[in-house]
Scaffold this motif. Structure first.
Motif, short mmCIF file in Angstrom:
data_model
loop_
_atom_site.label_atom_id
_atom_site.label_comp_id
_atom_site.label_asym_id
_atom_site.label_seq_id
_atom_site.Cartn_x
_atom_site.Cartn_y
_atom_site.Cartn_z
N GLY A 1 0.77 -1.24 0.00
CA GLY A 1 0.00 0.00 0.00
C GLY A 1 0.80 1.28 0.00
N ASP A 2 2.11 1.20 -0.33
CA ASP A 2 2.97 2.39 -0.33
C ASP A 2 2.83 3.16 -1.65
OD1 ASP A 2 5.04 4.24 0.14
OD2 ASP A 2 6.51 2.92 -0.79
N ALA A 3 1.64 3.50 -2.02
CA ALA A 3 1.41 4.31 -3.22
C ALA A 3 0.02 4.93 -3.13
CB ALA A 3 1.52 3.45 -4.49
N VAL A 4 -0.07 6.18 -3.54
CA VAL A 4 -1.36 6.88 -3.60
C VAL A 4 -1.46 7.58 -4.94
CG1 VAL A 4 -2.80 8.70 -2.61
CG2 VAL A 4 -1.49 7.19 -1.10
N MET A 5 -2.52 7.30 -5.66
CA MET A 5 -2.73 7.95 -6.96
C MET A 5 -3.30 9.36 -6.77
SD MET A 5 -4.06 4.80 -9.38
CE MET A 5 -4.80 3.81 -8.06
N THR A 6 -3.05 10.20 -7.74
CA THR A 6 -3.43 11.61 -7.64
C THR A 6 -4.87 11.85 -8.09
OG1 THR A 6 -2.46 12.02 -9.83
CG2 THR A 6 -1.08 12.48 -7.90
N PHE A 7 -5.79 11.13 -7.50
CA PHE A 7 -7.20 11.39 -7.77
C PHE A 7 -7.55 12.80 -7.27
CE2 PHE A 7 -7.85 6.57 -7.08
CZ PHE A 7 -7.56 6.31 -8.41
N PRO A 8 -8.64 13.37 -7.74
CA PRO A 8 -9.06 14.69 -7.23
C PRO A 8 -9.13 14.72 -5.71
CG PRO A 8 -10.33 14.13 -9.17
CD PRO A 8 -9.51 12.91 -8.84
N ALA A 9 -8.93 15.89 -5.14
CA ALA A 9 -8.76 16.05 -3.70
C ALA A 9 -9.88 15.43 -2.88
CB ALA A 9 -8.62 17.54 -3.36
N GLU A 10 -11.13 15.57 -3.35
CA GLU A 10 -12.25 15.05 -2.56
C GLU A 10 -12.24 13.53 -2.48
OE1 GLU A 10 -13.74 15.68 -6.82
OE2 GLU A 10 -12.45 16.72 -5.36
N ILE A 11 -11.63 12.86 -3.46
CA ILE A 11 -11.54 11.39 -3.45
C ILE A 11 -10.40 10.94 -2.54
CG2 ILE A 11 -11.09 9.35 -4.87
CD1 ILE A 11 -12.51 10.72 -7.16
N ALA B 1 -9.28 12.38 -0.02
CA ALA B 1 -9.64 12.68 1.37
C ALA B 1 -10.67 11.71 1.94
CB ALA B 1 -10.19 14.11 1.46
N ASP B 2 -11.21 10.81 1.12
CA ASP B 2 -12.26 9.88 1.53
C ASP B 2 -11.79 8.46 1.25
OD1 ASP B 2 -14.53 8.17 1.56
OD2 ASP B 2 -15.87 9.84 1.11
N ALA B 3 -11.47 7.69 2.28
CA ALA B 3 -10.88 6.36 2.10
C ALA B 3 -11.78 5.44 1.28
CB ALA B 3 -10.60 5.73 3.46
N ALA B 4 -13.09 5.49 1.51
CA ALA B 4 -14.00 4.62 0.77
C ALA B 4 -14.06 5.02 -0.69
CB ALA B 4 -15.40 4.67 1.40
N PHE C 1 -2.48 17.46 -0.76
CA PHE C 1 -2.44 16.09 -1.27
C PHE C 1 -1.51 15.23 -0.43
CE2 PHE C 1 -0.19 12.92 -3.85
CZ PHE C 1 -1.25 12.08 -4.17
N ARG C 2 -0.33 15.74 -0.10
CA ARG C 2 0.60 14.97 0.72
C ARG C 2 0.00 14.62 2.07
NH1 ARG C 2 5.77 18.89 -0.59
NH2 ARG C 2 6.50 17.86 -2.50
N THR C 3 -0.67 15.59 2.69
CA THR C 3 -1.29 15.34 3.99
C THR C 3 -2.39 14.30 3.88
OG1 THR C 3 -0.80 17.60 4.74
CG2 THR C 3 -2.56 16.42 5.89
N ALA C 4 -3.22 14.41 2.85
CA ALA C 4 -4.31 13.47 2.66
C ALA C 4 -3.79 12.08 2.34
CB ALA C 4 -5.24 13.95 1.55
N ALA C 5 -2.71 12.00 1.55
CA ALA C 5 -2.12 10.70 1.21
C ALA C 5 -1.58 10.02 2.46
CB ALA C 5 -1.01 10.89 0.19
N GLY C 6 -0.93 10.77 3.33
CA GLY C 6 -0.43 10.20 4.58
C GLY C 6 -1.55 9.66 5.44
N ALA C 7 -2.64 10.42 5.53
CA ALA C 7 -3.78 9.98 6.33
C ALA C 7 -4.42 8.72 5.73
CB ALA C 7 -4.82 11.10 6.42
N LEU C 8 -4.41 8.64 4.41
CA LEU C 8 -5.04 7.52 3.71
C LEU C 8 -4.35 6.19 4.02
CD1 LEU C 8 -7.34 7.03 1.60
CD2 LEU C 8 -5.58 7.25 -0.17
N VAL C 9 -3.02 6.21 4.16
CA VAL C 9 -2.27 4.96 4.36
C VAL C 9 -1.81 4.77 5.80
CG1 VAL C 9 -1.49 5.06 1.97
CG2 VAL C 9 -0.01 5.95 3.78
#
Length: 240
Positions: free
Chosen positions: A98-108, A110-113, A160-168
């Protein structure tokens, strides 16, 4: 256990050749949070588009080129003429964890589901179309980040960086064990061997063996950047 150099993983990658909505052919822009990735260009021609601390950049790629990018580099592989690369990834097993996050739009992001739904490839049937759809969605978010940076606004990238960190964050709890068991363990073995040689002890040389990586079977899978064939670089007990 793997003795493959550096505790890395290896795969062959054919960069996607279909065009995103901006007319550029290539893969899904994404970012690794811990691992460094390298491309060794085997054939064809293309580019690597990146967003990092220095802003947006495009690096041309052709046969023989080697480029690598450290954690936090948002990268997009661009295919301009049948681009094929060998990928070396540090911390073998970590990207798959899971060490990867795609650059989907910000609202996506920010929402794990919502992110999980957008990233899923689902069953084999129809997977090519779903891979293209998620690539297109990632390109949309990538363009927003790039355009903001070019306009002098770093806030969307920081968000984006903050949201990506929270996501994983939750899945990252096991990453330390994986690193200790693979790349760190290999480095410690090398240190032990060096110390043994310094003492005049060459006993470990009797354990020398040749190993050969086992490629994944069947058609290449759908990765973030293209069609992917992975290799199992763990020890094969029957090899001599």
């Amino acid at each position: 256990m793997s003795t493959f150099p550096g505790g890395t993983s290896l795969s062959h990658l054919d960069i996607y050749g279909d065009a995103a909505p901006d007319g550029v052919c290539g893969g899904s822009p994404h970012m690794h949070l811990v691992s460094t990735e390298a491309y060794v260009v085997v054939s064809g021609r293309g580019a690597l588009q990146t967003i990092d601390g220095d802003g947006f950049r495009e690096t041309p790629l052709s046969a023989g080129d080697i480029v690598w990018f450290t954690p936090g580099t948002i990268h997009r592989a661009v295919n301009r003429d049948d681009l094929k690369v060998v990928v070396l990834m540090s911390n073998a097993g970590l990207p798959e964890a899971g060490d990867a996050v795609m650059t989907f739009p910000a609202e996506i992001v920010a929402d794990a589901a919502a992110y999980a739904e957008a990233a899923a490839l689902g069953d084999l049937e129809g997977r090519a179309a779903r891979a293209s759809r998620r690539r297109d969605l990632a390109v949309t978010g990538f363009e927003a980040l790039r355009d903001a940076l070019l306009a002098g606004d770093p806030a969307p990238l920081e968000a984006f960086r903050t949201a990506a960190g929270a996501l994983v964050r939750d899945r990252a709890t096991g990453w330390g064990d994986l690193i200790r068991e693979r790349p760190l363990a290999q480095a410690e073995r090398s240190l032990t061997h060096a110390q043994a040689i310094a003492r005049g002890d060459v006993a470990h040389l009797s354990e020398a063996r040749v190993q050969q990586a086992v490629p994944s079977a069947g058609e290449r899978g759908f990765g973030m950047c293209g069609r992917l064939r992975t290799y199992d670089v763990t020890e094969q007990e029957n090899q001599k």
